[in-house]
Design a protein around this motif. Structure first.
Motif, PDB file in Angstrom:
ATOM      1  N   GLY A 239       0.689  12.992   3.180  1.00 20.84           N
ATOM      2  CA  GLY A 239       0.069  14.028   4.008  1.00 20.84           C
ATOM      3  C   GLY A 239      -0.514  15.195   3.256  1.00 20.84           C
ATOM      4  N   GLN A 240      -0.542  15.139   1.917  1.00 21.50           N
ATOM      5  CA  GLN A 240      -1.058  16.247   1.114  1.00 21.50           C
ATOM      6  C   GLN A 240      -2.113  15.771   0.129  1.00 21.50           C
ATOM      7  N   VAL A 241      -3.006  16.672  -0.256  1.00 22.82           N
ATOM      8  CA  VAL A 241      -3.926  16.409  -1.360  1.00 22.82           C
ATOM      9  C   VAL A 241      -3.150  16.648  -2.648  1.00 22.82           C
ATOM     10  N   VAL A 242      -3.066  15.619  -3.515  1.00 17.75           N
ATOM     11  CA  VAL A 242      -2.308  15.767  -4.757  1.00 17.75           C
ATOM     12  C   VAL A 242      -3.210  15.874  -5.983  1.00 17.75           C
ATOM     13  N   GLU A 243      -4.450  15.416  -5.868  1.00 16.48           N
ATOM     14  CA  GLU A 243      -5.385  15.556  -6.994  1.00 16.48           C
ATOM     15  C   GLU A 243      -6.812  15.450  -6.492  1.00 16.48           C
ATOM     16  N   THR A 244      -7.699  16.178  -7.121  1.00 22.13           N
ATOM     17  CA  THR A 244      -9.120  16.091  -6.797  1.00 22.13           C
ATOM     18  C   THR A 244      -9.923  16.292  -8.073  1.00 22.13           C
ATOM     19  N   GLY A 245     -11.035  15.595  -8.173  1.00 22.76           N
ATOM     20  CA  GLY A 245     -11.869  15.711  -9.359  1.00 22.76           C
ATOM     21  C   GLY A 245     -13.097  14.840  -9.233  1.00 22.76           C
ATOM     22  N   THR A 246     -13.960  14.900 -10.227  1.00 17.68           N
ATOM     23  CA  THR A 246     -15.126  14.030 -10.229  1.00 17.68           C
ATOM     24  C   THR A 246     -14.670  12.590 -10.427  1.00 17.68           C
ATOM     25  N   LYS A 247     -15.539  11.670 -10.107  1.00 14.82           N
ATOM     26  CA  LYS A 247     -15.218  10.252 -10.278  1.00 14.82           C
ATOM     27  C   LYS A 247     -14.816   9.953 -11.726  1.00 14.82           C
ATOM     28  N   ARG A 248     -15.562  10.495 -12.659  1.00 17.46           N
ATOM     29  CA  ARG A 248     -15.265  10.246 -14.074  1.00 17.46           C
ATOM     30  C   ARG A 248     -13.889  10.802 -14.459  1.00 17.46           C
ATOM     31  N   GLU A 249     -13.570  11.998 -13.961  1.00 16.90           N
ATOM     32  CA  GLU A 249     -12.282  12.616 -14.296  1.00 16.90           C
ATOM     33  C   GLU A 249     -11.113  11.816 -13.735  1.00 16.90           C
ATOM     34  N   ILE A 250     -11.240  11.383 -12.495  1.00 14.65           N
ATOM     35  CA  ILE A 250     -10.139  10.650 -11.862  1.00 14.65           C
ATOM     36  C   ILE A 250      -9.917   9.300 -12.532  1.00 14.65           C
ATOM     37  N   PHE A 251     -10.981   8.601 -12.890  1.00 10.51           N
ATOM     38  CA  PHE A 251     -10.833   7.286 -13.495  1.00 10.51           C
ATOM     39  C   PHE A 251     -10.472   7.349 -14.977  1.00 10.51           C
ATOM     40  N   ASN A 252     -11.006   8.336 -15.688  1.00  8.28           N
ATOM     41  CA  ASN A 252     -10.795   8.400 -17.133  1.00  8.28           C
ATOM     42  C   ASN A 252      -9.687   9.354 -17.561  1.00  8.28           C
ATOM     43  N   ASN A 253      -9.357  10.328 -16.706  1.00  6.81           N
ATOM     44  CA  ASN A 253      -8.360  11.318 -17.109  1.00  6.81           C
ATOM     45  C   ASN A 253      -7.481  11.727 -15.917  1.00  6.81           C
ATOM     46  N   PRO A 254      -6.829  10.759 -15.255  1.00  9.57           N
ATOM     47  CA  PRO A 254      -5.974  11.114 -14.109  1.00  9.57           C
ATOM     48  C   PRO A 254      -4.793  11.960 -14.575  1.00  9.57           C
ATOM     49  N   GLN A 255      -4.396  12.911 -13.729  1.00  9.10           N
ATOM     50  CA  GLN A 255      -3.327  13.828 -14.119  1.00  9.10           C
ATOM     51  C   GLN A 255      -2.053  13.650 -13.298  1.00  9.10           C
ATOM     52  N   HIS A 256      -2.173  13.261 -12.046  1.00  2.20           N
ATOM     53  CA  HIS A 256      -0.984  13.116 -11.206  1.00  2.20           C
ATOM     54  C   HIS A 256      -0.368  11.733 -11.417  1.00  2.20           C
ATOM     55  N   PRO A 257       0.961  11.638 -11.507  1.00  2.00           N
ATOM     56  CA  PRO A 257       1.605  10.327 -11.683  1.00  2.00           C
ATOM     57  C   PRO A 257       1.222   9.316 -10.608  1.00  2.00           C
ATOM     58  N   TYR A 258       0.964   9.789  -9.377  1.00  2.00           N
ATOM     59  CA  TYR A 258       0.562   8.864  -8.319  1.00  2.00           C
ATOM     60  C   TYR A 258      -0.825   8.300  -8.582  1.00  2.00           C
ATOM     61  N   THR A 259      -1.762   9.140  -9.000  1.00  2.00           N
ATOM     62  CA  THR A 259      -3.113   8.670  -9.335  1.00  2.00           C
ATOM     63  C   THR A 259      -3.052   7.662 -10.471  1.00  2.00           C
ATOM     64  N   LYS A 260      -2.246   7.951 -11.469  1.00  2.00           N
ATOM     65  CA  LYS A 260      -2.082   7.028 -12.596  1.00  2.00           C
ATOM     66  C   LYS A 260      -1.516   5.702 -12.112  1.00  2.00           C
ATOM     67  N   GLY A 261      -0.557   5.775 -11.178  1.00  2.00           N
ATOM     68  CA  GLY A 261       0.031   4.558 -10.635  1.00  2.00           C
ATOM     69  C   GLY A 261      -0.974   3.716  -9.868  1.00  2.00           C
ATOM     70  N   LEU A 262      -1.841   4.370  -9.088  1.00  2.00           N
ATOM     71  CA  LEU A 262      -2.874   3.633  -8.362  1.00  2.00           C
ATOM     72  C   LEU A 262      -3.796   2.889  -9.322  1.00  2.00           C
ATOM     73  N   LEU A 263      -4.181   3.562 -10.396  1.00  3.22           N
ATOM     74  CA  LEU A 263      -5.099   2.954 -11.357  1.00  3.22           C
ATOM     75  C   LEU A 263      -4.437   1.805 -12.123  1.00  3.22           C
ATOM     76  N   LYS A 264      -3.146   1.956 -12.455  1.00  3.16           N
ATOM     77  CA  LYS A 264      -2.440   0.898 -13.175  1.00  3.16           C
ATOM     78  C   LYS A 264      -2.248  -0.354 -12.317  1.00  3.16           C
ATOM     79  N   SER A 265      -2.268  -0.180 -11.001  1.00  4.17           N
ATOM     80  CA  SER A 265      -2.055  -1.327 -10.104  1.00  4.17           C
ATOM     81  C   SER A 265      -3.339  -2.092  -9.810  1.00  4.17           C
ATOM     82  N   LEU A 266      -4.472  -1.609 -10.363  1.00  7.22           N
ATOM     83  CA  LEU A 266      -5.753  -2.272 -10.148  1.00  7.22           C
ATOM     84  C   LEU A 266      -6.037  -3.280 -11.256  1.00  7.22           C
TER      85      LEU A 266
END
Length: 345
Positions: A239-266
């Motif tokens: 229910g909360q925004v945990v990270e926001t950034g440009t497409k390049r930042e989110i894919f190449n330099n994720p900062q939140h452990p959840y964002t990193k987890g989403l990318l590792k599961s792809l």
């Protein structure tokens, strides 16, 4: 949290939005203090697993939350400076389909099976643009041709069951675009479609966005489909925004452990055949009684004591990227020296 530097003026500004649902078990806090901005002509993805609050946020923007059981507890939804949450239902009907269009997840359930597709597209034109019947028909043919439906003069007289799943979704897109809205919300528009049709629909949305300069909010649980169409990514969890950034930042330099987890599961093209995908273990928190601190704490291998009891502040990583995580707080390195899980900020 700033947006893409070359984007235009702010079209949509959601401030401190909280939405709950009253159920037998208690109060489900589906959206908790969400703030986001969409610039004119910008395409933004809102991603996160099921139950993260993505669709509820979109439905609240459209004022489609059923009350009761839904309840907008606080916040503002400013479209061109006008707070949609203060409008009467009559005034809101002038906004839906006119200033904001919406593409729903399942085209078969969002289309009326008893009406021809031509009449369904025509409804918004007659209501909002006051066109004559003949003018509306010409516009319908033009829209069907724009979204890639062949023989539009014949197809507008047919019913939804006479169209394939991909073609029905194109009809839904035509309905959403009929009045040239300034904002288009696409709520998982490709979930019910096969991979080939998914690619066609996403390509169509990208082309229409570039031609019509319409702002797009793409809601999805799949980070893989946003890489080509979106400028920015907003990651939601519990229910909360945990990270926001440009497409390049989110894919190449994720900062939140959840964002990193989403990318590792792809799955990735450069991934070795024997390299396993890494799932995010555990389950999302119960939003009837959300955690006192970080919603991702119980699933995070790097959680500290403060994560359990205090909601993280937003930390700016760059002018366009921000994260709600204590690990990125300026004091985190100093805290880390105190010893991993026992550390506190």
């Amino acid at each position: 949290m700033k947006s893409t530097p070359n984007a235009g003026r702010t079209l949509l500004d959601v401030k401190n939005l909280s939405v709950s649902f009253d159920v037998y078990g208690g109060e489900v806090q589906a959206v908790r203090d969400v703030s986001l901005r969409i610039k004119e002509g910008e395409a933004v993805a809102i991603v996160g697993e099921s139950g993260s609050g993505k669709s509820v946020t979109a439905q609240t923007i459209m004022r489609l939350i059923q009350t009761p059981p839904g309840r907008i507890k606080q916040g503002q939804v400013l479209l061109d400076g006008q707070d949609l949450l203060t409008l009467s239902e009559k005034d809101m009907q002038k906004v839906r389909g006119n200033k904001i269009g919406m593409i729903f997840q399942d085209p078969m359930t969002s289309l009326n099976p008893t009406m021809t597709v031509g009449k369904q597209i025509m409804e918004g034109l007659l209501q909002h643009q006051k066109l004559s019947g003949e003018e509306a028909k010409k516009r319908v043919i033009e829209l069907l041709r724009t979204v890639g439906i062949p023989n539009p003069e014949t197809r507008l007289k047919q019913y939804p069951h006479q169209f394939s799943g991909g073609m029905r979704q194109r009809v839904v897109i035509a309905i959403a675009l009929a009045c040239n809205p300034s904002l288009l919300i696409a709520d998982e528009p490709t979930t019910a479609l096969d991979v080939t049709i998914q690619a066609q629909i996403l390509s169509l949305m990208k082309d229409l966005q570039q031609k019509m300069k319409t702002s797009i909010i793409l809601i999805t649980h799949d980070l893989g489909i946003v890489a080509d169409i979106c400028d920015r990514v907003i990651v939601m969890y519990a229910g909360q925004v945990v990270e926001t950034g440009t497409k390049r930042e989110i894919f190449n330099n994720p900062q939140h452990p959840y964002t990193k987890g989403l990318l590792k599961s792809l799955p990735r093209l450069d991934q070795a055949k024997d390299e396993p995908l890494i799932p995010i273990f555990g389950t999302p928190p119960d939003l009837i009684k959300p955690p006192e601190g970080c919603g991702f704490c119980s699933r995070c291998d790097e959680a500290m004591r403060i994560c359990e009891t205090v909601v993280p502040e937003f930390t700016e990583i760059s002018g366009t990227q921000a994260v709600r995580c204590w690990l990125q707080h300026p004091y985190a390195k100093r805290a880390g020296s105190a010893g991993g899980k026992e550390a506190s900020v």
